[in-house]
Motif scaffolding. Structure first.
Motif, short mmCIF file in Angstrom:
data_model
loop_
_atom_site.label_atom_id
_atom_site.label_comp_id
_atom_site.label_asym_id
_atom_site.label_seq_id
_atom_site.Cartn_x
_atom_site.Cartn_y
_atom_site.Cartn_z
N PRO A 50 0.84 -1.20 0.00
CA PRO A 50 0.00 0.00 0.00
C PRO A 50 0.87 1.25 0.00
CG PRO A 50 -0.75 -1.57 1.65
CD PRO A 50 0.57 -2.07 1.14
N PRO A 51 0.46 2.30 -0.71
CA PRO A 51 1.25 3.51 -0.74
C PRO A 51 1.41 4.12 0.64
CG PRO A 51 -0.95 3.91 -1.60
CD PRO A 51 -0.82 2.44 -1.43
N ALA A 52 2.51 4.83 0.81
CA ALA A 52 2.76 5.47 2.10
C ALA A 52 1.61 6.40 2.44
CB ALA A 52 4.06 6.25 2.02
N ARG A 66 0.04 20.16 -9.25
CA ARG A 66 0.64 19.00 -9.92
C ARG A 66 0.65 17.77 -9.02
NH1 ARG A 66 5.85 21.98 -12.77
NH2 ARG A 66 4.71 22.84 -14.55
N ARG A 67 0.66 16.62 -9.68
CA ARG A 67 0.75 15.35 -8.97
C ARG A 67 2.15 15.18 -8.39
NH1 ARG A 67 -2.58 11.07 -12.82
NH2 ARG A 67 -4.59 12.16 -12.73
N PRO A 68 2.31 14.22 -7.45
CA PRO A 68 3.61 14.08 -6.77
C PRO A 68 4.81 13.96 -7.70
CG PRO A 68 1.96 12.82 -5.62
CD PRO A 68 1.28 13.35 -6.84
N ALA A 69 4.72 13.19 -8.78
CA ALA A 69 5.87 13.02 -9.68
C ALA A 69 6.25 14.35 -10.34
CB ALA A 69 5.56 11.97 -10.74
N ARG A 86 8.06 5.87 -5.49
CA ARG A 86 8.41 4.46 -5.73
C ARG A 86 7.16 3.59 -5.71
NH1 ARG A 86 13.06 5.37 -2.39
NH2 ARG A 86 11.92 4.53 -0.60
N SER A 87 6.26 3.87 -4.78
CA SER A 87 5.02 3.10 -4.69
C SER A 87 4.19 3.26 -5.97
CB SER A 87 4.21 3.56 -3.47
OG SER A 87 2.97 2.89 -3.43
N VAL A 88 4.11 4.48 -6.49
CA VAL A 88 3.35 4.72 -7.72
C VAL A 88 3.98 3.98 -8.89
CG1 VAL A 88 2.69 6.49 -9.39
CG2 VAL A 88 2.48 6.95 -6.94
N ARG A 89 5.32 4.02 -8.99
CA ARG A 89 6.00 3.32 -10.09
C ARG A 89 5.77 1.82 -10.01
NH1 ARG A 89 10.07 7.39 -9.17
NH2 ARG A 89 11.17 6.03 -7.70
#
Length: 242
Positions: A65-67, A118-121, A163-166
């Motif tokens: 699960p994402p942070a 903007r999104r996190p990335a 990293r979680s999204v990737r």
């Protein structure tokens, strides 16, 4: 029987479409095959759902699960912190002599509101660019070291979330043994449905309906029509001499 362009991502759409078309176009054609057609439709629906569940399980198993982004005691939301930092840095830069141009450079020509949405990335990329601008304008920002350190900390705080999204994106494209087995089972049922439907339609002279029921056949027909050169003109088709 199966067109090679049936990609895994398209199977749910193919499955739902074909099951619906069999019910609407083929079941009414021959009462003697009604039970068999409904049975193959039910199997196709079940195979489609089994593949969907296998893909969901593969994603859940591959990705933690994402942070959590909700702030807890002693923790800070990294996205909110990054946005706050960009806001403070841009406002501080704009207050300096000739600061409007510096603020514009920090924002890469965008408005502050746009950057903050903007999104996190993309936000992490904006922080990286801002760090480069700060390093290039040390003379115009006497406290540049403090700003650079804070930018770097915010970038590092965002990294676990990125990293979680990737990982999630990679997991959606991965084919585990379970997903492959479910995909093979679906293709087997889909091919059997084609054979049964074609048999029923041929008995009634309606085989031309096949591309309307199985979308990959329609795709193959469209590709073939685009790639087939026009037939050569016969002498009789030549224009009459003037």
């Amino acid at each position: 029987m199966s067109h090679p362009t049936i990609y895994q991502r398209d199977i749910p759409e193919y499955g739902r479409f074909t099951a619906s078309q069999i019910q609407q176009l083929v079941v009414p054609v021959d009462a003697g095959f009604r039970q068999a057609l409904r049975a193959i439709t039910a199997r196709l629906d079940a195979a489609t759902e089994a593949l969907r569940e296998a893909k969901l399980k593969a994603i859940a198993a591959a990705v933690a699960p994402p942070a959590p982004r909700a702030s807890k005691k002693g923790q800070v939301d990294p996205v909110a912190a990054a946005r706050d930092l960009m806001r403070r840095l841009v406002e501080h830069a704009a207050s300096r002599p000739r600061g409007v141009a510096l603020a514009r450079s920090l924002l890469q020509g965008q408005t502050l509101a746009t950057v903050l949405r903007r999104r996190p990335a993309a936000l992490a990329a904006a922080l990286k660019r801002a760090l480069e601008v700060v390093e290039q304008n040390k003379r115009r920002l006497p406290d540049h070291e403090a700003w650079a350190a804070e930018l770097q900390r915010c970038r590092e705080a965002l990294e676990p979330l990125l990293r979680s999204v990737r990982k999630r994106r990679l997991a959606r494209r991965a084919i585990t043994p379970e997903v492959k087995a479910a995909r093979d089972a679906w293709l087997n049922v889909y091919g059997a449905a084609k054979l049964l439907v074609e048999s029923v339609l041929r008995l009634h002279g309606k085989a031309s309906l096949m591309p309307e029921i199985f979308d990959d056949l329609a795709d193959a027909t469209r590709v073939a029509s685009r790639s087939t050169p026009p037939a050569p003109r016969s002498p009789a088709d030549a224009p009459a001499p003037s």
